[in-house]
Design a protein around this motif. Structure first.
Motif, short mmCIF file in Angstrom:
data_model
loop_
_atom_site.label_atom_id
_atom_site.label_comp_id
_atom_site.label_asym_id
_atom_site.label_seq_id
_atom_site.Cartn_x
_atom_site.Cartn_y
_atom_site.Cartn_z
N ASP A 130 -0.68 -2.11 4.13
CA ASP A 130 -0.80 -1.02 3.16
C ASP A 130 0.24 0.07 3.37
OD1 ASP A 130 -2.97 -2.27 1.89
OD2 ASP A 130 -4.37 -1.43 3.36
N ASP A 131 1.29 -0.24 4.15
CA ASP A 131 2.42 0.67 4.26
C ASP A 131 3.71 -0.15 4.31
OD1 ASP A 131 2.64 -0.31 6.85
OD2 ASP A 131 1.96 1.51 7.82
N ALA A 132 4.84 0.54 4.45
CA ALA A 132 6.14 -0.13 4.34
C ALA A 132 6.43 -1.06 5.51
CB ALA A 132 7.24 0.92 4.22
N SER A 133 5.67 -0.98 6.61
CA SER A 133 5.93 -1.82 7.77
C SER A 133 5.38 -3.24 7.60
CB SER A 133 5.33 -1.19 9.03
OG SER A 133 3.90 -1.21 8.98
N GLY A 134 4.49 -3.43 6.63
CA GLY A 134 3.86 -4.74 6.46
C GLY A 134 4.63 -5.67 5.54
N GLU A 135 4.18 -6.92 5.49
CA GLU A 135 4.78 -7.91 4.60
C GLU A 135 4.23 -7.75 3.19
OE1 GLU A 135 4.19 -11.83 6.09
OE2 GLU A 135 5.15 -11.43 8.02
N VAL A 136 5.08 -7.91 2.21
CA VAL A 136 4.64 -7.84 0.81
C VAL A 136 3.77 -9.05 0.51
CG1 VAL A 136 5.40 -7.88 -1.59
CG2 VAL A 136 6.67 -6.53 0.10
N VAL A 137 2.56 -8.79 0.00
CA VAL A 137 1.62 -9.88 -0.30
C VAL A 137 1.38 -10.04 -1.80
CG1 VAL A 137 0.46 -9.76 1.93
CG2 VAL A 137 -0.34 -8.30 0.07
N GLY A 191 -3.23 -0.59 -11.88
CA GLY A 191 -2.74 -1.90 -12.27
C GLY A 191 -1.30 -2.17 -11.91
N CYS A 192 -0.77 -1.38 -10.96
CA CYS A 192 0.65 -1.53 -10.62
C CYS A 192 0.87 -1.90 -9.16
CB CYS A 192 1.41 -0.23 -10.93
SG CYS A 192 0.83 1.18 -9.97
N LEU A 193 -0.18 -1.82 -8.35
CA LEU A 193 -0.13 -2.04 -6.90
C LEU A 193 0.70 -0.94 -6.23
CD1 LEU A 193 0.38 -5.91 -6.72
CD2 LEU A 193 -1.76 -4.62 -6.86
N GLY A 194 0.44 -0.71 -4.94
CA GLY A 194 1.15 0.34 -4.24
C GLY A 194 0.91 0.31 -2.75
N HIS A 195 1.80 0.97 -2.02
CA HIS A 195 1.66 1.12 -0.57
C HIS A 195 2.33 2.42 -0.14
CE1 HIS A 195 5.61 -0.87 -1.03
NE2 HIS A 195 5.96 -0.16 0.03
N VAL A 196 1.95 2.90 1.03
CA VAL A 196 2.52 4.14 1.56
C VAL A 196 3.93 3.88 2.08
CG1 VAL A 196 2.40 5.78 3.48
CG2 VAL A 196 0.37 5.29 2.14
N ASP A 197 4.84 4.78 1.73
CA ASP A 197 6.20 4.73 2.27
C ASP A 197 6.35 5.76 3.38
OD1 ASP A 197 8.81 4.23 2.73
OD2 ASP A 197 9.56 4.94 0.81
N HIS A 198 6.18 7.04 3.05
CA HIS A 198 6.27 8.11 4.06
C HIS A 198 4.92 8.82 4.15
CE1 HIS A 198 10.59 7.57 4.20
NE2 HIS A 198 10.66 7.71 2.89
N MET A 204 -16.10 5.83 -1.36
CA MET A 204 -16.20 4.75 -0.37
C MET A 204 -14.81 4.15 -0.20
SD MET A 204 -19.32 4.75 0.65
CE MET A 204 -19.43 3.18 1.55
N GLN A 205 -14.44 3.91 1.06
CA GLN A 205 -13.08 3.48 1.35
C GLN A 205 -13.10 2.32 2.34
OE1 GLN A 205 -10.30 5.84 4.03
NE2 GLN A 205 -9.35 6.25 2.06
N VAL A 206 -12.38 1.25 2.02
CA VAL A 206 -12.22 0.13 2.96
C VAL A 206 -10.97 0.39 3.78
CG1 VAL A 206 -11.84 -2.36 3.19
CG2 VAL A 206 -13.32 -1.49 1.37
N PRO A 207 -11.09 0.50 5.11
CA PRO A 207 -9.91 0.75 5.96
C PRO A 207 -8.89 -0.37 5.84
CG PRO A 207 -11.95 1.10 7.19
CD PRO A 207 -12.33 0.44 5.90
N PRO A 208 -7.63 -0.09 6.13
CA PRO A 208 -6.61 -1.15 6.14
C PRO A 208 -6.97 -2.22 7.16
CG PRO A 208 -5.59 1.03 6.20
CD PRO A 208 -7.04 1.23 6.42
N SER A 209 -6.57 -3.46 6.89
CA SER A 209 -6.86 -4.54 7.85
C SER A 209 -6.12 -4.32 9.16
CB SER A 209 -6.46 -5.89 7.25
OG SER A 209 -5.09 -5.90 6.90
N VAL A 210 -4.99 -3.63 9.09
CA VAL A 210 -4.26 -3.25 10.31
C VAL A 210 -4.62 -1.79 10.61
CG1 VAL A 210 -2.01 -3.04 11.42
CG2 VAL A 210 -2.39 -4.82 9.72
#
Length: 298
Positions: free
Chosen positions: A87-94, A190-197, A118-124
């Motif tokens: 869920d951030d820039a260090s991971g692989e794009v899925v 509907g666009c997907l996203g992840h944290v960069d900074h 309610m929030q599901v934590p990142p798998s990492v």
């Protein structure tokens, strides 16, 4: 030969953590630089995140739960169009998407992430699963299904936006994962996203302006580091303060209910001092405080 235990040092050191360093590594370096007997932190920052990391030393570690429960603020950038394994820039794009949200759509979606959510934590993440950390299981290739957890989001505002990114600021309570906010916001749009900074700009009473640079933490700069120490009671500003009487101080330091002067609601959590010295955290019982954590400052 007996192992040297380190010096008795009490207080808070606010470190401006850089990217690429783990929170426990910062604690270890602070403890080494000050030759401190005891140290801990009040709220993990991801290795790639920067900003406020509050390090408790000595008896200040007894106030860590107070700061852990306090509100914290984060500035972060979301990259649209891809979801990653972390869920951030260090991971692989899925997953990827060609959709890009408008500014109006982003602002409209933010309201669904404010208040009790309610929030599901990142798998990492550092969440424990059957005694193991989720990030360790993920590194071993295990697919971990984490349960949703409650989170209080005080505010979530859009600071700036481009076609491919959005800059946001979130103020939230204990246990907030900014990476999860970015992931879930991307899904809702509907666009997907992840944290960069990601940068933590304040934690409870401590702000980035209180922080010492990580690269200044060295035994050669011990005097400079000690000058940056904040008193133990800096973490207690949100609790009512009581003043112990002379006899009350003696009783409190022995772990007994002690007489205090001041006003608070019956049963409220308070902190007690005498002559500018922090004595304890405890419950106000009407003229007395029952200590729950006594500070042994010598």
């Amino acid at each position: 030969m007996a192992r040297k235990k380190g010096r008795e040092i009490h207080g808070w050191l606010i470190v401006d953590k850089p990217a690429g360093v783990g929170s426990t590594d910062v604690v270890s370096k602070v403890r080494w630089a000050l030759d401190a007997k005891k140290a801990g932190h009040a709220g993990t920052l991801d290795p790639d995140a920067t900003g406020v990391l509050a390090i408790a030393l000595g008896e200040a570690t007894k106030t860590v739960p107070i700061l852990t429960d306090a509100l914290k603020a984060y500035d972060f950038t979301v990259n649209w169009g891809a979801e990653t394994s972390s869920d951030d820039a260090s991971g692989e794009v899925v997953k990827t998407s060609d959709v890009r949200p408008t500014e109006a759509a982003i602002r409209a979606a933010l309201s669904g992430f404010i208040g009790d959510i309610m929030q599901v934590p990142p798998s990492v993440s550092a969440v424990r699963v059957d005694g193991a950390r989720a990030y360790d299981l993920a590194r071993e290739g295990e697919v971990v299904e984490l349960a949703a957890r409650p989170l209080w989001v005080e505010s979530l505002e859009l600071l700036a936006t481009t076609e491919h990114t959005a800059d946001l600021r979130m103020v939230c309570g204990k246990g907030g994962y900014v990476r999860s906010i970015a992931r879930d916001l991307g899904r809702s749009l509907g666009c997907l996203g992840h944290v960069d900074h990601l940068r933590r700009i304040w934690s409870g009473p401590f702000g980035a302006e209180d922080g010492i640079a990580f690269d200044r933490i060295d035994r050669a700069n011990q005097v400079e580091i000690e000058a940056a120490l904040l008193p133990l009671q800096s973490a207690l500003v949100d609790l009512p303060q009581m003043q112990a009487t002379e006899i009350g101080e003696i009783r409190i330091l022995n772990g007994n209910p002690g007489q205090v002067l001041g006003h608070a609601e019956f049963g409220a959590e308070v902190w007690v001092s005498r002559n500018d010295r922090a004595l304890c955290i405890g419950r106000y019982m009407g003229g007395e405080v029952q200590p729950s954590r006594v500070f042994n400052l010598g």
